[in-house]
Design an enzyme around this catalytic site. Structure first.
Site, PDB file in Angstrom:
ATOM      1  N   ALA A 198     -24.518   8.834  15.736  1.00 26.57           N
ATOM      2  CA  ALA A 198     -23.729   9.314  16.870  1.00 26.57           C
ATOM      3  C   ALA A 198     -23.266  10.763  16.644  1.00 26.57           C
ATOM      4  O   ALA A 198     -23.575  11.662  17.443  1.00 26.57           O
ATOM      5  CB  ALA A 198     -22.529   8.389  17.067  1.00 26.57           C
ATOM      6  N   SER A 207     -13.605   3.169  15.379  1.00 26.64           N
ATOM      7  CA  SER A 207     -14.927   2.992  14.758  1.00 26.64           C
ATOM      8  C   SER A 207     -14.964   1.696  13.941  1.00 26.64           C
ATOM      9  O   SER A 207     -15.984   0.997  13.912  1.00 26.64           O
ATOM     10  CB  SER A 207     -15.266   4.190  13.880  1.00 26.64           C
ATOM     11  OG  SER A 207     -14.244   4.427  12.930  1.00 26.64           O
ATOM     12  N   ALA A 215     -18.219  10.948  19.405  1.00 31.84           N
ATOM     13  CA  ALA A 215     -19.640  10.889  19.741  1.00 31.84           C
ATOM     14  C   ALA A 215     -20.081   9.438  19.820  1.00 31.84           C
ATOM     15  O   ALA A 215     -19.548   8.578  19.121  1.00 31.84           O
ATOM     16  CB  ALA A 215     -20.453  11.616  18.683  1.00 31.84           C
ATOM     17  N   GLU A 235     -15.942   1.204   7.013  1.00 32.93           N
ATOM     18  CA  GLU A 235     -15.664   2.249   6.022  1.00 32.93           C
ATOM     19  C   GLU A 235     -14.343   1.983   5.297  1.00 32.93           C
ATOM     20  O   GLU A 235     -13.739   2.898   4.736  1.00 32.93           O
ATOM     21  CB  GLU A 235     -15.650   3.628   6.714  1.00 32.93           C
ATOM     22  CG  GLU A 235     -17.010   3.986   7.297  1.00 32.93           C
ATOM     23  CD  GLU A 235     -17.087   5.387   7.893  1.00 32.93           C
ATOM     24  OE1 GLU A 235     -17.828   6.239   7.367  1.00 32.93           O
ATOM     25  OE2 GLU A 235     -16.407   5.628   8.915  1.00 32.93           O
ATOM     26  N   ASN A 283     -15.594  10.026   7.978  1.00 35.50           N
ATOM     27  CA  ASN A 283     -14.231   9.506   7.914  1.00 35.50           C
ATOM     28  C   ASN A 283     -13.970   8.986   6.507  1.00 35.50           C
ATOM     29  O   ASN A 283     -14.897   8.544   5.815  1.00 35.50           O
ATOM     30  CB  ASN A 283     -14.053   8.339   8.903  1.00 35.50           C
ATOM     31  CG  ASN A 283     -13.719   8.840  10.298  1.00 35.50           C
ATOM     32  OD1 ASN A 283     -13.517  10.030  10.533  1.00 35.50           O
ATOM     33  ND2 ASN A 283     -13.640   7.913  11.243  1.00 35.50           N
ATOM     34  N   LYS A 330      -6.285  13.069   8.423  1.00 39.40           N
ATOM     35  CA  LYS A 330      -7.183  12.174   9.158  1.00 39.40           C
ATOM     36  C   LYS A 330      -7.187  10.787   8.501  1.00 39.40           C
ATOM     37  O   LYS A 330      -7.261   9.758   9.175  1.00 39.40           O
ATOM     38  CB  LYS A 330      -8.602  12.781   9.181  1.00 39.40           C
ATOM     39  CG  LYS A 330      -9.647  11.967   9.948  1.00 39.40           C
ATOM     40  CD  LYS A 330      -9.784  12.402  11.391  1.00 39.40           C
ATOM     41  CE  LYS A 330     -10.512  11.407  12.287  1.00 39.40           C
ATOM     42  NZ  LYS A 330     -11.950  11.515  12.300  1.00 39.40           N
ATOM     43  N   ASN A 375      -7.348   2.194  12.341  1.00 37.51           N
ATOM     44  CA  ASN A 375      -8.622   1.465  12.241  1.00 37.51           C
ATOM     45  C   ASN A 375      -8.466   0.001  11.841  1.00 37.51           C
ATOM     46  O   ASN A 375      -8.953  -0.881  12.556  1.00 37.51           O
ATOM     47  CB  ASN A 375      -9.584   2.215  11.318  1.00 37.51           C
ATOM     48  CG  ASN A 375     -10.020   3.544  11.908  1.00 37.51           C
ATOM     49  OD1 ASN A 375      -9.290   4.148  12.680  1.00 37.51           O
ATOM     50  ND2 ASN A 375     -11.192   4.015  11.554  1.00 37.51           N
TER      51      ASN A 375
HETATM   52  P1  NAP Z   1     -23.771   6.334  12.641  1.00 37.72           P
HETATM   53  O1  NAP Z   1     -24.046   6.400  14.110  1.00 37.72           O
HETATM   54  O2  NAP Z   1     -23.930   5.031  11.937  1.00 37.72           O
HETATM   55  O3  NAP Z   1     -24.663   7.448  11.942  1.00 37.72           O
HETATM   56  C1  NAP Z   1     -25.004   7.450  10.576  1.00 37.72           C
HETATM   57  C2  NAP Z   1     -26.471   7.780  10.516  1.00 37.72           C
HETATM   58  O4  NAP Z   1     -26.849   8.030   9.176  1.00 37.72           O
HETATM   59  C3  NAP Z   1     -27.367   6.643  11.035  1.00 37.72           C
HETATM   60  O5  NAP Z   1     -28.250   7.164  12.022  1.00 37.72           O
HETATM   61  C4  NAP Z   1     -28.140   6.243   9.786  1.00 37.72           C
HETATM   62  O6  NAP Z   1     -29.466   5.842  10.071  1.00 37.72           O
HETATM   63  C5  NAP Z   1     -28.172   7.575   9.048  1.00 37.72           C
HETATM   64  N1  NAP Z   1     -28.575   7.419   7.645  1.00 37.72           N
HETATM   65  C6  NAP Z   1     -28.088   6.588   6.695  1.00 37.72           C
HETATM   66  N2  NAP Z   1     -28.758   6.754   5.535  1.00 37.72           N
HETATM   67  C7  NAP Z   1     -29.709   7.713   5.765  1.00 37.72           C
HETATM   68  C8  NAP Z   1     -30.711   8.320   4.979  1.00 37.72           C
HETATM   69  N3  NAP Z   1     -30.906   7.977   3.696  1.00 37.72           N
HETATM   70  N4  NAP Z   1     -31.520   9.261   5.550  1.00 37.72           N
HETATM   71  C9  NAP Z   1     -31.333   9.610   6.845  1.00 37.72           C
HETATM   72  N5  NAP Z   1     -30.391   9.070   7.642  1.00 37.72           N
HETATM   73  C10 NAP Z   1     -29.581   8.130   7.106  1.00 37.72           C
HETATM   74  O7  NAP Z   1     -22.292   6.853  12.363  1.00 37.72           O
HETATM   75  P2  NAP Z   1     -21.466   7.983  13.139  1.00 37.72           P
HETATM   76  O8  NAP Z   1     -20.635   7.366  14.194  1.00 37.72           O
HETATM   77  O9  NAP Z   1     -22.375   9.111  13.475  1.00 37.72           O
HETATM   78  O10 NAP Z   1     -20.467   8.430  11.993  1.00 37.72           O
HETATM   79  C11 NAP Z   1     -20.861   9.204  10.876  1.00 37.72           C
HETATM   80  C12 NAP Z   1     -19.579   9.542  10.107  1.00 37.72           C
HETATM   81  O11 NAP Z   1     -18.745  10.386  10.931  1.00 37.72           O
HETATM   82  C13 NAP Z   1     -18.706   8.311   9.805  1.00 37.72           C
HETATM   83  O12 NAP Z   1     -18.009   8.513   8.615  1.00 37.72           O
HETATM   84  C14 NAP Z   1     -17.714   8.294  10.963  1.00 37.72           C
HETATM   85  O13 NAP Z   1     -16.514   7.605  10.636  1.00 37.72           O
HETATM   86  C15 NAP Z   1     -17.476   9.777  11.137  1.00 37.72           C
HETATM   87  N6  NAP Z   1     -17.018  10.181  12.466  1.00 37.72           N
HETATM   88  C16 NAP Z   1     -17.633   9.680  13.566  1.00 37.72           C
HETATM   89  C17 NAP Z   1     -17.184  10.076  14.820  1.00 37.72           C
HETATM   90  C18 NAP Z   1     -17.819   9.533  16.079  1.00 37.72           C
HETATM   91  O14 NAP Z   1     -17.255   9.757  17.159  1.00 37.72           O
HETATM   92  N7  NAP Z   1     -18.961   8.865  16.025  1.00 37.72           N
HETATM   93  C19 NAP Z   1     -16.131  10.987  14.936  1.00 37.72           C
HETATM   94  C20 NAP Z   1     -15.542  11.489  13.767  1.00 37.72           C
HETATM   95  C21 NAP Z   1     -16.000  11.086  12.531  1.00 37.72           C
HETATM   96  P3  NAP Z   1     -29.781   4.275  10.320  1.00 37.72           P
HETATM   97  O15 NAP Z   1     -29.084   3.939  11.604  1.00 37.72           O
HETATM   98  O16 NAP Z   1     -31.248   4.258  10.374  1.00 37.72           O
HETATM   99  O17 NAP Z   1     -29.161   3.556   9.133  1.00 37.72           O
HETATM  100  O1  PAF Z   2     -12.414   6.153  13.414  1.00 43.24           O
HETATM  101  C1  PAF Z   2     -12.040   6.338  14.588  1.00 43.24           C
HETATM  102  O2  PAF Z   2     -12.224   5.512  15.477  1.00 43.24           O
HETATM  103  C2  PAF Z   2     -11.374   7.668  14.950  1.00 43.24           C
HETATM  104  O3  PAF Z   2     -11.347   8.473  13.803  1.00 43.24           O
HETATM  105  C3  PAF Z   2      -9.964   7.529  15.545  1.00 43.24           C
HETATM  106  C4  PAF Z   2      -9.274   8.882  15.444  1.00 43.24           C
HETATM  107  C5  PAF Z   2      -9.148   6.480  14.861  1.00 43.24           C
HETATM  108  C6  PAF Z   2     -10.036   7.283  17.034  1.00 43.24           C
HETATM  109  O4  PAF Z   2     -10.636   6.063  17.366  1.00 43.24           O
END
Ligand code: NAP
Ligand code: PAF
Length: 302
Positions: free
Chosen positions: A15, A255, A132, A267, A106, A187, A195
Site C-alpha cells: 500500500a 492497520s 495508503a 506489527e 510503523n 508515532k 492499534n
Molecule cells: P503492505 O501493503 O503489506 O506492504 C508491504 C509489502 O512488502 C508487500 O507488498 C510485500 O509483498 C512486500 N514485501 C515483503 N517482503 C518482500 C521482499 N523480500 N521483496 C519485495 N517485497 C517484499 O504494507 P503497507 O500498508 O504498505 O505498510 C508498510 C509499512 O508502512 C508498515 O510498517 C505500515 O505499518 C507502515 N505504514 C503504512 C501506512 C499505510 O497507510 N498503508 C501508513 C503509514 C505507515 P507481499 O504482499 O508479496 O508479501
Molecule cells: O497504524 C495505523 O493504522 C496508523 O498508523 C494510525 C495512525 C494508527 C491510524 O490508523
C-alpha cells in the site's frame, strides 16, 4: 550533493510503497521496484494509483532482483516491520556500501539489526502519517495526506539531507529531522495505544473517543519511558495527541485491526513488543501494555 539522488529503488511495493513509488515517479524520479524473495512478477507491468483528489495515474517501473543489487543507488524499504530482516538479508554483501538505506515502517526495533548487517551504509529513518491502501497487486490509493520526516541514524547518513528536499517535491509536508528517533517515538505512542485497542475491539479509530480513560491510562504508563528517551510532554500532551489522531482518522480501521481481521500477522512485536523490551531494560513495569501485548498475540496465533 551525492549523485543518483533521483533514482529510487523501493523494496516492498504494498500500500505505502505503491503510493510512494507513484508519487516519486510523478515528480520526475526514476523508480525501480526490487523483490528479494521468490514471489513472481508478471512483466511488463503497469501500476495504477489514485491521488488524494481521486485522479488516476499510471507508470511502468523497472523491476530488480537480488542479482541487480550492485546497481542500487538509493534503497527505500517499505515492507512491514516484521519483513525488514528477511527482505534485506539477501542483500548482505551485495548492496554497495555507499548506498543509503531508508527504513519506513510503523514501530521500532529493526534499526539495530540493519546497523549490524550493513555497518558501512548510510542509514536513514522515515516516519509518515500519510495513508495508503492497496486495491490489488498493481493498484494503490493515496487515502490521507500527512507529514513525512526523514533523518539520520548514523553519521554517514548526514550527507543525504538533500533527500528531504527531493521527497518534499513528491510528497506534501516532507522534511529533515535530526531528532528522527523522537519522531519515531511519537508515532510509536500513537500506534501503541490506538492499534491494539482497536484491533481487539474490531472497531474504528473514532471509537476511542468514547474510551478516553483507557487512552489516558495507557499514556500514563508510558511517561517514565518517554522521559528516559528525552520526550518531555506531560500526560495531557500525550493523551491529546493520541485522541487527536483518533479524531482525524475516526472513520478508519487501524492497520493492526485490518491485519488481524484479514488473518495476517500484526506489527505488535515492533510496537508494544518494542515498548516492553525498552521498559524491561529500564526496569519499568507496564502492566496495561503487557496485557494488550498478550491479548493481541493470543488473537494473532490461532
Ligand atoms: P503492505 O501493503 O503489506 O506492504 C508491504 C509489502 O512488502 C508487500 O507488498 C510485500 O509483498 C512486500 N514485501 C515483503 N517482503 C518482500 C521482499 N523480500 N521483496 C519485495 N517485497 C517484499 O504494507 P503497507 O500498508 O504498505 O505498510 C508498510 C509499512 O508502512 C508498515 O510498517 C505500515 O505499518 C507502515 N505504514 C503504512 C501506512 C499505510 O497507510 N498503508 C501508513 C503509514 C505507515 P507481499 O504482499 O508479496 O508479501
Ligand atoms: O497504524 C495505523 O493504522 C496508523 O498508523 C494510525 C495512525 C494508527 C491510524 O490508523
Amino acid at each position: 550533493m551525492p549523485r543518483h539522488l533521483d533514482h529510487w529503488t523501493l523494496l516492498g511495493c504494498g500500500a505505502l510503497g505503491g503510493v510512494l513509488a507513484g508519487l516519486l515517479a510523478e515528480a520526475g524520479n526514476q523508480v525501480s521496484l526490487l523483490r528479494t524473495n521468490d514471489a513472481e512478477v508478471r512483466l511488463p507491468l503497469q501500476l495504477s494509483w489514485w491521488d488524494l483528489q481521486g485522479h488516476e495515474h499510471h507508470f511502468e517501473p523497472d523491476f530488480l532482483q537480488t542479482k541487480d543489487a550492485a546497481n542500487i543507488r538509493l534503497l527505500l524499504v517499505t515492507t512491514k516491520a516484521y519483513q525488514v530482516q528477511s527482505a534485506l538479508e539477501p542483500l548482505i554483501g551485495q548492496l554497495p556500501s555507499a548506498t543509503p538505506i531508508l527504513l519506513l515502517h510503523n514501530g521500532m526495533g529493526t534499526e539495530s539489526w540493519v546497523r549490524r548487517a550493513f555497518p558501512d551504509n548510510p542509514l536513514l529513518l522515515m516516519v509518515t502519517s500519510n495513508g495508503a491502501l492497496r486495491l490489488g497487486s498493481e493498484a494503490f490509493r493515496h487515502t490521507g495526506a500527512g507529514e513525512t520526516w526523514i533523518g539520520p541514524a548514523n553519521a554517514a547518513a548526514r550527507a543525504w539531507q538533500p533527500l528531504a528536499e527531493l521527497l518534499a517535491r513528491a510528497l506534501p509536508h516532507a522534511g529533515w529531522s535530526e531528532a528522527i528517533h523522537h519522531k519515531q517515538w511519537e508515532k510509536l505512542v500513537i500506534n501503541a495505544v490506538i492499534n491494539p485497542l482497536t484491533a481487539l475491539s474490531g472497531e474504528r479509530n473514532g471509537s476511542l473517543l468514547q474510551r478516553q480513560d483507557e487512552v489516558e491510562a495507557l499514556c500514563e504508563e508510558l511517561l517514565p519511558l518517554l522521559q528516559r528517551h528525552g520526550l518531555s510532554g506531560d500526560l495531557a500532551y500525550w493523551r491529546d495527541k493520541v485522541l487527536q489522531v483518533a479524531r482525524l482518522t475516526a472513520d478508519n480501521y487501524s492497520s493492526m485491526q485490518q491485519d488481524l481481521a484479514c488473518g495476517r500477522p500484526s506489527e505488535i512485536d515492533f510496537i508494544t513488543g518494542f515498548v516492553l523490551r525498552e521498559a524491561q531494560e529500564a526496569k519499568l513495569h507496564l502492566p496495561l501494555h503487557q496485557q494488550l501485548y498478550q491479548a493481541i498475540k493470543a488473537k494473532e496465533t490461532p
